[in-house]
Design an enzyme around this catalytic site. Structure first.
Site, PDB file in Angstrom:
ATOM      1  N   THR A  96       0.860  -1.188   0.000  1.00 11.53           N
ATOM      2  CA  THR A  96       0.000   0.000   0.000  1.00 11.53           C
ATOM      3  C   THR A  96       0.893   1.234   0.000  1.00 11.53           C
ATOM      4  OG1 THR A  96      -1.677  -1.176   1.284  1.00 11.53           O
ATOM      5  CG2 THR A  96      -1.849   1.225   1.196  1.00 11.53           C
ATOM      6  N   LYS A 171      -7.121   1.883  -2.872  1.00 12.94           N
ATOM      7  CA  LYS A 171      -6.730   1.271  -1.594  1.00 12.94           C
ATOM      8  C   LYS A 171      -6.727   2.328  -0.471  1.00 12.94           C
ATOM      9  CE  LYS A 171      -4.948  -1.367   1.501  1.00 12.94           C
ATOM     10  NZ  LYS A 171      -5.809  -2.261   2.246  1.00 12.94           N
ATOM     11  N   LYS A 239      -0.045   5.037   8.619  1.00 15.48           N
ATOM     12  CA  LYS A 239       0.578   5.371   7.320  1.00 15.48           C
ATOM     13  C   LYS A 239      -0.498   5.589   6.257  1.00 15.48           C
ATOM     14  CE  LYS A 239       1.538   1.880   4.933  1.00 15.48           C
ATOM     15  NZ  LYS A 239       0.932   1.000   3.931  1.00 15.48           N
TER      16      LYS A 239
HETATM   17  P1  NAP Z   1       4.742  -6.170   7.902  1.00 14.44           P
HETATM   18  O1  NAP Z   1       4.376  -7.448   8.553  1.00 14.44           O
HETATM   19  O2  NAP Z   1       5.170  -5.021   8.732  1.00 14.44           O
HETATM   20  O3  NAP Z   1       5.862  -6.487   6.785  1.00 14.44           O
HETATM   21  C1  NAP Z   1       6.528  -5.462   6.124  1.00 14.44           C
HETATM   22  C2  NAP Z   1       7.541  -6.027   5.158  1.00 14.44           C
HETATM   23  O4  NAP Z   1       8.269  -4.925   4.559  1.00 14.44           O
HETATM   24  C3  NAP Z   1       8.605  -6.918   5.836  1.00 14.44           C
HETATM   25  O5  NAP Z   1       8.962  -7.955   4.962  1.00 14.44           O
HETATM   26  C4  NAP Z   1       9.763  -5.945   6.029  1.00 14.44           C
HETATM   27  O6  NAP Z   1      11.022  -6.568   6.121  1.00 14.44           O
HETATM   28  C5  NAP Z   1       9.664  -5.150   4.743  1.00 14.44           C
HETATM   29  N1  NAP Z   1      10.378  -3.881   4.816  1.00 14.44           N
HETATM   30  C6  NAP Z   1      10.120  -2.821   5.602  1.00 14.44           C
HETATM   31  N2  NAP Z   1      10.985  -1.810   5.346  1.00 14.44           N
HETATM   32  C7  NAP Z   1      11.818  -2.266   4.392  1.00 14.44           C
HETATM   33  C8  NAP Z   1      12.918  -1.697   3.703  1.00 14.44           C
HETATM   34  N3  NAP Z   1      13.327  -0.443   3.932  1.00 14.44           N
HETATM   35  N4  NAP Z   1      13.552  -2.459   2.774  1.00 14.44           N
HETATM   36  C9  NAP Z   1      13.137  -3.733   2.517  1.00 14.44           C
HETATM   37  N5  NAP Z   1      12.106  -4.322   3.124  1.00 14.44           N
HETATM   38  C10 NAP Z   1      11.441  -3.590   4.050  1.00 14.44           C
HETATM   39  O7  NAP Z   1       3.523  -5.597   7.029  1.00 14.44           O
HETATM   40  P2  NAP Z   1       2.271  -6.341   6.400  1.00 14.44           P
HETATM   41  O8  NAP Z   1       1.161  -6.328   7.374  1.00 14.44           O
HETATM   42  O9  NAP Z   1       2.688  -7.612   5.756  1.00 14.44           O
HETATM   43  O10 NAP Z   1       1.864  -5.259   5.277  1.00 14.44           O
HETATM   44  C11 NAP Z   1       2.617  -5.111   4.094  1.00 14.44           C
HETATM   45  C12 NAP Z   1       1.905  -4.062   3.230  1.00 14.44           C
HETATM   46  O11 NAP Z   1       0.565  -4.476   2.972  1.00 14.44           O
HETATM   47  C13 NAP Z   1       1.788  -2.672   3.875  1.00 14.44           C
HETATM   48  O12 NAP Z   1       1.893  -1.707   2.871  1.00 14.44           O
HETATM   49  C14 NAP Z   1       0.404  -2.692   4.485  1.00 14.44           C
HETATM   50  O13 NAP Z   1      -0.130  -1.394   4.613  1.00 14.44           O
HETATM   51  C15 NAP Z   1      -0.350  -3.509   3.449  1.00 14.44           C
HETATM   52  N6  NAP Z   1      -1.502  -4.271   3.942  1.00 14.44           N
HETATM   53  C16 NAP Z   1      -1.472  -4.902   5.140  1.00 14.44           C
HETATM   54  C17 NAP Z   1      -2.595  -5.594   5.562  1.00 14.44           C
HETATM   55  C18 NAP Z   1      -2.638  -6.313   6.897  1.00 14.44           C
HETATM   56  O14 NAP Z   1      -3.765  -6.570   7.359  1.00 14.44           O
HETATM   57  N7  NAP Z   1      -1.526  -6.637   7.523  1.00 14.44           N
HETATM   58  C19 NAP Z   1      -3.735  -5.661   4.751  1.00 14.44           C
HETATM   59  C20 NAP Z   1      -3.714  -5.032   3.508  1.00 14.44           C
HETATM   60  C21 NAP Z   1      -2.602  -4.331   3.111  1.00 14.44           C
HETATM   61  P3  NAP Z   1      11.650  -7.000   7.562  1.00 14.44           P
HETATM   62  O15 NAP Z   1      11.069  -8.336   7.854  1.00 14.44           O
HETATM   63  O16 NAP Z   1      13.107  -7.015   7.324  1.00 14.44           O
HETATM   64  O17 NAP Z   1      11.235  -5.937   8.547  1.00 14.44           O
END
Ligand code: NAP
Length: 288
Positions: A96, A171, A239
């Site tokens: 997102t 989104k 965010k």
């Molecule tokens: P998350 O668990 O916090 O995972 C974030 C991912 O991004 C991890 O693999 C992290 O790596 C990586 N990352 C962060 N900063 C980075 C950088 N500078 N360089 C390389 N990798 C980096 O988040 P999530 O819940 O899976 O969500 C991921 C995305 O989907 C977000 O944009 C969120 O808004 C969106 N989303 C989430 C949900 C939900 O319910 N969770 C639903 C819809 C959409 P590390 O493991 O090394 O930290």
């Protein structure tokens, strides 16, 4: 069969990559923190040492990253996706992010002969695990057509919204509404509690009428029990509200309610709740 790459194995990325592997697709995974690839490797995925290595090895590479800064770093950074983008390679970003970030990535990938699809998803950890996400794609139509079968392993509804930017904006609008709903639910429960109402009664009344919705049903019980298993981290909700306010600025659309909700979520993040589920907003809304 085409080789797929998957960059970013957080809450969503892990579940989505797992579904691709389980569906029989050959998948190469990469994550900034290396330990997170182990589960996928045990299921049969290969591990790449960098985004560039994954991109070089694969026909089509997916990314699911935290925010615009992460999406940019993985694309434009050292050993990033762009350095290995050549003619015909596909890059699909599920993260997102704002439309500007998505467009810049799209332009850079296509300038190197690659194909780009933005594909933010609606739905949280459970839909990601169950393959029932709503996927909001926009960009290269041939890539979309080619990817429909694997995307159908990840989502129950796959939309094609046209030009890059439309998926990102869709989104952001959806999550802006969700943030407001969560704030309203938390304030309602907090006020009800102070007014000697039973929280379970409040939730039952909500669920019986026109305000019934899966979000309240899903999160209400956790708020009532003060138990917040992280599905959607609060820091990501904040965010998305920030991205909505930025979009509102650009479009000259006043968003006074969202501005107030954003302040609530900022306060919760400052209080150290960023890694908890966004329903933990209740902890700062409820005042002793
Ligand atoms: P998350 O668990 O916090 O995972 C974030 C991912 O991004 C991890 O693999 C992290 O790596 C990586 N990352 C962060 N900063 C980075 C950088 N500078 N360089 C390389 N990798 C980096 O988040 P999530 O819940 O899976 O969500 C991921 C995305 O989907 C977000 O944009 C969120 O808004 C969106 N989303 C989430 C949900 C939900 O319910 N969770 C639903 C819809 C959409 P590390 O493991 O090394 O930290």
């Amino acid at each position: 069969m085409k080789q797929f790459g998957f960059l970013g194995l957080g809450i969503m990325g892990t579940a989505m990559a797992r579904n691709l592997v389980k569906a029989g697709y050959p998948v190469t995974v990469w994550n900034r923190s290396p330990g997170k690839t182990e589960e996928l490797e045990q299921l049969g995925a290969r591990r790449a040492i960098s985004p560039a290595a994954a991109m070089a090895e694969c026909d089509i590479t997916f990314a699911m990253l935290a925010d615009p800064a992460a999406a940019r770093e993985v694309c434009f950074g050292a050993d990033g996706v762009l350095s290995a983008t050549t003619t015909g390679k596909g890059y699909v970003d599920f993260s997102t992010v704002d439309a500007t970030t998505s467009l810049e990535i799209s332009c850079a990938v296509t300038a190197r002969g690659g194909r780009f699809l933005e594909a933010p998803v609606s739905g949280s950890k459970k839909p990601a695990e169950e393959g029932t996400l709503i996927i909001l794609t926009a960009g290269d139509r041939t890539l979309y057509d080619e990817l429909l079968p694997p995307l159908e392993k990840l989502g129950k509804k796959i939309l094609y919204l046209g030009e890059v930017g439309n998926g990102a904006r869709m989104k952001i609008v959806i999550n802006m509404i969700m943030g407001g709903m969560m704030a309203a639910l938390c304030e309602g429960i907090a006020l009800g509690e102070k007014g000697d109402l039973n929280v379970s009664d409040i939730l039952q009344v909500l669920d019986a009428g026109a305000l019934a919705n899966p979000l309240f049903r899903l999160k209400g019980g956790g708020i009532m029990a003060d138990s917040y298993t992280t599905a959607f981290p609060l820091k990501h909700m904040q965010k998305d509200l920030r991205l909505a306010l930025e979009l509102g600025d650009k479009m000259v659309q006043p968003l006074p309610c969202t501005a107030a909700v954003n302040e609530l979520f900022k306060g919760a993040k400052q209080a150290g709740l960023g890694e908890e589920d966004f329903s933990a907003l209740f902890k700062v809304v409820r005042q002793p």
